[in-house]
Design an enzyme around this catalytic site. Sequence first.
Site, PDB file in Angstrom:
ATOM      1  N   THR A 123     -17.838  23.119  25.734  1.00 37.72           N
ATOM      2  CA  THR A 123     -18.938  22.774  27.026  1.00 37.72           C
ATOM      3  C   THR A 123     -18.241  22.404  28.316  1.00 37.72           C
ATOM      4  O   THR A 123     -17.350  21.466  28.186  1.00 37.72           O
ATOM      5  CB  THR A 123     -19.805  21.474  26.582  1.00 37.72           C
ATOM      6  OG1 THR A 123     -20.434  21.867  25.424  1.00 37.72           O
ATOM      7  CG2 THR A 123     -20.901  21.167  27.682  1.00 37.72           C
ATOM      8  N   CYS A 259     -22.325  14.778  22.238  1.00 37.23           N
ATOM      9  CA  CYS A 259     -22.872  15.618  23.161  1.00 37.23           C
ATOM     10  C   CYS A 259     -23.537  14.927  24.091  1.00 37.23           C
ATOM     11  O   CYS A 259     -23.412  15.053  25.477  1.00 37.23           O
ATOM     12  CB  CYS A 259     -23.615  16.837  22.371  1.00 37.23           C
ATOM     13  SG  CYS A 259     -22.797  17.443  21.161  1.00 37.23           S
TER      14      CYS A 259
HETATM   15  C1  UGA Z   1     -27.209  18.436  20.284  1.00 35.60           C
HETATM   16  C2  UGA Z   1     -28.168  19.376  20.667  1.00 35.60           C
HETATM   17  O1  UGA Z   1     -29.247  19.361  19.912  1.00 35.60           O
HETATM   18  C3  UGA Z   1     -27.572  21.045  20.427  1.00 35.60           C
HETATM   19  O2  UGA Z   1     -28.383  22.022  20.834  1.00 35.60           O
HETATM   20  C4  UGA Z   1     -26.070  21.125  21.014  1.00 35.60           C
HETATM   21  O3  UGA Z   1     -25.445  22.263  20.729  1.00 35.60           O
HETATM   22  C5  UGA Z   1     -25.277  19.732  20.490  1.00 35.60           C
HETATM   23  O4  UGA Z   1     -25.677  18.600  21.203  1.00 35.60           O
HETATM   24  C6  UGA Z   1     -23.979  20.071  21.480  1.00 35.60           C
HETATM   25  O5  UGA Z   1     -23.720  19.948  22.728  1.00 35.60           O
HETATM   26  O6  UGA Z   1     -22.704  20.448  20.831  1.00 35.60           O
HETATM   27  P1  UGA Z   1     -26.270  17.269  18.172  1.00 35.60           P
HETATM   28  O7  UGA Z   1     -25.465  16.261  19.071  1.00 35.60           O
HETATM   29  O8  UGA Z   1     -25.908  17.522  16.890  1.00 35.60           O
HETATM   30  O9  UGA Z   1     -26.916  18.403  19.044  1.00 35.60           O
HETATM   31  O10 UGA Z   1     -27.461  16.353  17.753  1.00 35.60           O
HETATM   32  P2  UGA Z   1     -29.462  16.211  18.036  1.00 35.60           P
HETATM   33  O11 UGA Z   1     -30.002  16.567  17.035  1.00 35.60           O
HETATM   34  O12 UGA Z   1     -29.396  16.750  19.281  1.00 35.60           O
HETATM   35  O13 UGA Z   1     -29.532  14.610  18.250  1.00 35.60           O
HETATM   36  C7  UGA Z   1     -28.892  13.965  19.065  1.00 35.60           C
HETATM   37  C8  UGA Z   1     -29.594  12.577  19.256  1.00 35.60           C
HETATM   38  O14 UGA Z   1     -30.689  12.354  19.616  1.00 35.60           O
HETATM   39  C9  UGA Z   1     -29.189  11.620  17.775  1.00 35.60           C
HETATM   40  O15 UGA Z   1     -28.908  10.365  18.078  1.00 35.60           O
HETATM   41  C10 UGA Z   1     -30.876  11.712  17.430  1.00 35.60           C
HETATM   42  O16 UGA Z   1     -31.048  10.739  16.743  1.00 35.60           O
HETATM   43  C11 UGA Z   1     -31.380  11.487  18.932  1.00 35.60           C
HETATM   44  N1  UGA Z   1     -32.774  11.922  18.780  1.00 35.60           N
HETATM   45  C12 UGA Z   1     -33.168  13.094  18.784  1.00 35.60           C
HETATM   46  C13 UGA Z   1     -34.105  10.934  19.188  1.00 35.60           C
HETATM   47  O17 UGA Z   1     -33.517   9.915  19.338  1.00 35.60           O
HETATM   48  N2  UGA Z   1     -35.216  11.372  19.211  1.00 35.60           N
HETATM   49  C14 UGA Z   1     -35.548  12.440  18.942  1.00 35.60           C
HETATM   50  O18 UGA Z   1     -36.633  12.912  19.137  1.00 35.60           O
HETATM   51  C15 UGA Z   1     -34.571  13.567  18.675  1.00 35.60           C
END
Ligand code: UGA
Length: 442
Positions: A123, A259
């Site tokens: 990124t 991320c």
């Molecule tokens: C995120 C993106 O979703 C991916 O598409 C991207 O490729 C990745 O970053 C990256 O840039 O490499 P990730 O960090 O693995 O993926 O995790 P997510 O599932 O996106 O969750 C991120 C955070 O948001 C977590 O702490 C989760 O608990 C929080 N979250 C997610 C919430 O608090 N509420 C929600 O409704 C969804």
Amino acid sequence: MNITLVGTGYVGLVTGTCFANVGNDVTCLDVDISKIEQLSNGESPFYEPGLSEMMTKCIDDNRLHFTCSKKEAYEHADVIFICVGTPTGAKGECDLSHVFGVADDIAKSSASDRSPLIIVKSTVPVGTTHKVRERIPERMSIANNPEFLREGNAIEDFRRPDRVVCGVDTEGARTVLTKLYAPFVGEGRPLLFFDIPSSEMVKYASNAMLACKISFINEIASLCERNGANIDAVRTGMCADNRIGTAFFRPGIGYGGSCFPKDTLAVMEMGQDANAPCLVNTAVHELNLRQRAWFAQRVIDHFGGSLEGKRIAFWGLAFKPRTDDVRDAPSIDIAKALIERGAEVIGFDPEAAENFSIEVSQIELADDMYAVTSQADALVICTEWPEFGTCSLSKVKGLLNEPLIFDGRNMFDEDTMTKAGFTYYSVGRPTVTQSSNTTANQ
Ligand code: UGA
């Protein structure tokens, strides 16, 4: 195709393994010798469902190789993916030294009769791929190809992506990328080609938008608590509008991981550099930090300001379920805040406990979700691992000193907790008070 991936973090290792799995010959390069030895045995250095199994199969089929030798990695490559880290620097900027270091190595180490396509997958801020172009020989072409996989779901996300985004400026690069991704795209899963700066921007803008949705719903949750509304009802009412949608709209203690926190900071930095301050992103970032602090304060306030002599149990330490990753996990800030007020903290996480104890050395670890609650004065839920949602509440109640739960991920509904006899704090919903066994706003 002969593919080389530089960097064996989440993106590099998952990408390499998935490309090998569809028949390519893949070499993964990393500077860390012990990591390369571990990977060569089919062991993933991090927990990712299904990854080790797929690695082992590809290694056995002789299609997936790991090396520390740049010569070996670069000499036969048709395609080289740059997948190294881009950590946040001292001023919040994206540190590109690893990316440029790889570009310089490619320039030095590649055989002069080969013209691989160099693909920047790390990124990177807009303009970086063109800077990489300036460091590699003229005969090589360049592309940008951001990654959208989520930890815990990485294999499935790679195999069945919503979309694949490519930034190219030559027909040759477009042809190679079309061939590479043919097994993964198709109906409803488009392969999109843009100019290189737009491709770089899609990655940041997508993560920033998702982070924005989370901070937005957390802000509304906070208003709900103050005004006697219930975020579950408000969310249901909002999400019935197709234009809004349900995804990334769950209230909680905010986002963590490697991320969203890093990428929102990088967008803010890009805005400053361009003299176009990113006001929404700045608010998203501040709200995310506020959410953690607010949740910790809620625990402290319940106990009247001091946690001296209190034993607080934690369920969930990872930044989200299905990972052992604790990078920028909200649980770290919350545990530290409670420890600072005198609490003794004990935690359980199905995968992330060891990693967490490196960040918060004072934590005592327990082997299972019930043991951690034994004689604790309260239970704090920081990660929504599914097994917590199906626990025996009567058993938890029997083990805790007091039937008191602070749920940072809204895993239970208020009726269930009322019937089970808990004092139950969640996010954006009325607090269930044990004394009256009725719900009341607090
Ligand atoms: C995120 C993106 O979703 C991916 O598409 C991207 O490729 C990745 O970053 C990256 O840039 O490499 P990730 O960090 O693995 O993926 O995790 P997510 O599932 O996106 O969750 C991120 C955070 O948001 C977590 O702490 C989760 O608990 C929080 N979250 C997610 C919430 O608090 N509420 C929600 O409704 C969804």
